[in-house]
Design an enzyme around this catalytic site. Structure first.
Site, PDB file in Angstrom:
ATOM      1  N   TRP A 253       0.813  -1.220   0.000  1.00 13.73           N
ATOM      2  CA  TRP A 253       0.000   0.000   0.000  1.00 13.73           C
ATOM      3  C   TRP A 253       0.843   1.265   0.000  1.00 13.73           C
ATOM      4  CZ3 TRP A 253      -5.018  -0.744  -0.905  1.00 13.73           C
ATOM      5  CH2 TRP A 253      -5.506  -2.030  -0.697  1.00 13.73           C
ATOM      6  N   ALA A 254       2.163   1.099   0.098  1.00 20.10           N
ATOM      7  CA  ALA A 254       3.029   2.288   0.128  1.00 20.10           C
ATOM      8  C   ALA A 254       2.877   3.020  -1.195  1.00 20.10           C
ATOM      9  CB  ALA A 254       4.472   1.879   0.350  1.00 20.10           C
TER      10      ALA A 254
ATOM     11  N   GLY B 115       7.071   6.362  -2.261  1.00 20.70           N
ATOM     12  CA  GLY B 115       8.277   5.886  -2.906  1.00 20.70           C
ATOM     13  C   GLY B 115       9.368   5.491  -1.933  1.00 20.70           C
TER      14      GLY B 115
ATOM     15  N   GLU C 130       9.191  14.835  -0.225  1.00 25.02           N
ATOM     16  CA  GLU C 130       8.232  14.586   0.851  1.00 25.02           C
ATOM     17  C   GLU C 130       8.724  15.281   2.107  1.00 25.02           C
ATOM     18  OE1 GLU C 130       6.232  10.392  -0.565  1.00 25.02           O
ATOM     19  OE2 GLU C 130       7.810  10.262   0.915  1.00 25.02           O
TER      20      GLU C 130
ATOM     21  N   HIS D 162       0.154   8.962  10.087  1.00 25.70           N
ATOM     22  CA  HIS D 162       0.363   9.691   8.826  1.00 25.70           C
ATOM     23  C   HIS D 162      -0.629  10.854   8.815  1.00 25.70           C
ATOM     24  CE1 HIS D 162       0.599  10.637   4.587  1.00 25.70           C
ATOM     25  NE2 HIS D 162       1.614   9.794   4.461  1.00 25.70           N
TER      26      HIS D 162
ATOM     27  N   ARG E 280       6.532  14.576   9.766  1.00 27.54           N
ATOM     28  CA  ARG E 280       5.163  14.066   9.962  1.00 27.54           C
ATOM     29  C   ARG E 280       4.586  14.285  11.351  1.00 27.54           C
ATOM     30  NH1 ARG E 280       5.282   8.388   6.771  1.00 27.54           N
ATOM     31  NH2 ARG E 280       5.304   9.444   4.768  1.00 27.54           N
TER      32      ARG E 280
ATOM     33  N   HIS F 277      -0.055   4.637  11.071  1.00 27.45           N
ATOM     34  CA  HIS F 277       0.620   4.343   9.801  1.00 27.45           C
ATOM     35  C   HIS F 277       1.865   3.480   9.963  1.00 27.45           C
ATOM     36  CE1 HIS F 277       1.909   5.085   5.698  1.00 27.45           C
ATOM     37  NE2 HIS F 277       3.039   5.645   6.097  1.00 27.45           N
TER      38      HIS F 277
ATOM     39  N   ARG G  15       9.839   8.674  12.080  1.00 27.09           N
ATOM     40  CA  ARG G  15      10.417   8.265  10.791  1.00 27.09           C
ATOM     41  C   ARG G  15      10.178   9.328   9.726  1.00 27.09           C
ATOM     42  NH1 ARG G  15       8.378   6.197   6.179  1.00 27.09           N
ATOM     43  NH2 ARG G  15       6.421   5.339   6.981  1.00 27.09           N
TER      44      ARG G  15
HETATM   45  C1  SIN Z   1       3.283   8.191   1.616  1.00 26.64           C
HETATM   46  O1  SIN Z   1       3.239   7.992   0.411  1.00 26.64           O
HETATM   47  O2  SIN Z   1       2.949   9.253   2.121  1.00 26.64           O
HETATM   48  C2  SIN Z   1       3.734   7.085   2.524  1.00 26.64           C
HETATM   49  C3  SIN Z   1       5.157   6.842   2.380  1.00 26.64           C
HETATM   50  C4  SIN Z   1       5.806   6.607   3.705  1.00 26.64           C
HETATM   51  O3  SIN Z   1       5.137   6.284   4.684  1.00 26.64           O
HETATM   52  O4  SIN Z   1       7.011   6.798   3.793  1.00 26.64           O
END
Ligand code: SIN
Length: 525
Positions: free
Chosen positions: A45-46, A49, A118, A234, A280, A341, A376
């Site tokens: 489900w990721a 990347g 990200e 998340h 996050r 998450h 993380r």
């Molecule tokens: C995301 O696509 O936001 C999840 C990737 C992750 O948890 O590092």
């Protein structure tokens, strides 16, 4: 006569387990136990990347530094350096294995694949396959695994405990098939790649994440667990009370998505100069506060300004899923909420995935290598899966003496005719409610004490149900999940500070010294 080859047992079919299986199977026969259903676990489900230093304009020290900053002082710098330095080779291995990453359409690009951004990353360094990276990687690896003559796949078994020998070494796993018939898979070396513990919560970003069963099975053999209190939420899961769990990738914010509250105000810039791309923990906490103060139960993520062509190009999976839920993200903002998450804690391991129990290894989310610290950074998780699966394979390829001690007996509660079939799911639901209410994004001492008492009572209630043939595996897995939840609450209660993902209103400041937490089963009464 040539002695039979020692056997490696790998439990888990996500990116870590599949990578290890492929990397070791030319040297040693592998048995891979993985779920029969494709929607289990998190890897598939990721979306976003895999982070790695790939562009000539990026550098290793920058990735190391960003990871340390996101981890809020608790990362193990050696584990961070090891992971980041081994990242580019791990990505090249995936490319060579056939993963179709998204190319960069710009003919002048200095790296052939598109790199997105990200939260927490100071540079574009996330290689991806559209917005379905996990699916592309898992499908490619599974295809290779199916063709390998030395990998035996078992998708008919539920692992419910680990075997030990009289010398205290791990020697494989005890499993049940669909008819509750026991099977022992004896192995020289056992590797857990069973995922994290987000399933302890009510709302998650994937439909069926693990609930810490692997961590608990390791603890039952004497493994030390580490940093369990750092559960990541998340920031942006689709708010869809009637629909399935669905992540809205952080890459949406990486490509310019803006978070708006119910008044249309872009609130992240009030809190952090990095705005939507702050780490996050900060973004999830800020959204949580907006939701508490608002009336609609979610915030908005707006990407309309990117334009329909770019949205279709970058986010085809998100666009299609949202359309199927009657939300056209090219025309309207997306309602989002934080959801459980990723578990930053897990089985404490070294850089080869070895736990403190001889012949027991852990890789991927079930492990705690020290890479993530208190929070993380985005897309460092698949990176860790790959790097540690490859270093674990290197360790397991080295010749070792074979274990010779006798197996210790494995015991389960006696079967009965009792009917816990309805009560077991009820108890699981209550466990999730407790964790979501008291051990989520914002905590306090009183709530943690309440959670501790409620979870203990749930464990006692479960203990009064003698399992029958139908619910034996579910009973055992829930027993493991509740106890892992109890260990998590203990770690959270003992941390007298707020750091990264652990935010306690009674201890709002950072302690002077950052110390990881360690826990073993001895701490449960
Ligand atoms: C995301 O696509 O936001 C999840 C990737 C992750 O948890 O590092």
């Amino acid at each position: 006569m040539t002695p039979p080859q020692p056997d490696v047992l790998i439990i888990g079919g996500g990116v870590a387990g599949l990578t290890l299986a492929l990397e070791i199977a030319d040297s040693r026969p592998v048995t891979l136990v993985r779920p029969a259903q494709d929607d289990q676990g998190a890897s598939r489900w990721a979306q976003g990347g895999i982070a790695a230093v790939l562009s000539p304009d990026d550098d290793l020290d920058a990735h190391i530094n960003d990871t340390l900053v996101a981890g809020d002082g608790l990362c193990d710098p050696q584990a961070v350096r090891f992971t980041v330095e081994n990242g580019p080779a791990a990505i090249q291995w995936l490319i060579d294995t056939g993963v179709a990453f998204t190319p960069d359409p710009d003919p002048k690009a200095r790296y052939p694949y598109h790199l997105t951004r990200e939260g927490g990353h100071g540079a574009r360094r996330i290689i991806h396959a559209d917005d379905a990276t996990g699916r592309a990687v898992v499908d490619t690896l599974l295809h290779k695994v199916a063709q390998h003559p030395h990998i035996t796949q078992r998708s008919d078994l539920a692992v419910i405990g680990l075997l030990r020998d009289t010398a205290g070494h791990c020697r494989g796993a005890y499993c049940l098939d669909d008819n509750a018939q026991p099977h022992t898979l004896v192995a020289d070396d056992t590797v857990l790649a069973t995922g994290g513990a987000s399933g302890l919560y009510l709302h998650t970003t994937t439909p069926a994440p693990a609930s810490g069963e692997g961590m608990f099975m390791a603890a039952e053999l004497g493994a030390t667990l580490m940093n369990l209190e750092f559960q990541q939420f998340h920031p942006t899961c689709l708010y869809d009370p009637e629909g399935p769990a669905f992540l809205i990738s952080e890459a949406v914010r990486g490509e310019g998505g803006r978070l708006l509250n119910e008044h249309g105000h872009r609130f992240m810039l009030d809190i952090d100069p990095r705005g939507e791309l702050a780490p996050r923990d900060i973004v999830a906490r800020t959204i949580d506060a907006e939701i508490q103060h608002g009336t609609q139960g979610h915030v908005w993520l707006d990407i309309r300004h990117l334009g329909e062509t770019a949205i279709r190009h970058h986010f085809p999976t998100i666009l299609a899923h949202c359309l199927s839920r009657r939300i056209d993200i090219t025309q309207q903002p997306i309602p989002v909420v934080p959801a459980a998450h990723y578990s930053c804690g897990g089985i404490a391991t070294d850089l080869q995935g070895a736990s403190n129990v001889p012949r027991l290894y852990a890789i991927g989310e079930v492990a705690c290598t020290g890479l993530h610290g208190a929070n993380r950074m985005a897309s460092n998780s698949l990176l860790e899966c790959l790097v540690f699966a490859r270093s674990c394979a290197q360790e397991l390829r080295a010749p070792k003496s074979r274990p010779s001690a006798a197996l210790a007996p494995f015991t389960l509660p006696q079967d009965s005719n009792s009917n816990g079939n309805e009560e077991i799911p009820q108890i699981r639901q209550l466990m999730r409610q407790t964790m979501s209410q008291y051990v989520a994004i914002v905590r306090n001492d009183q709530g943690l004490d309440t959670a501790a008492a409620q979870l203990k009572a749930l464990q006692q209630r479960l203990g009064e149900i003698a399992p029958n043939t139908e619910n034996k595996a579910a009973h055992q897995q829930l027993r493991q999940a509740i106890q892992l939840a109890r260990l998590t609450v203990t770690c959270a209660r003992e941390r007298r500070e707020s750091r990264g993902l652990h935010y306690n209103l009674d201890w709002p400041d950072l302690a002077e010294r950052a110390s990881p937490s360690f826990i073993t089963l001895d701490e449960l009464d």
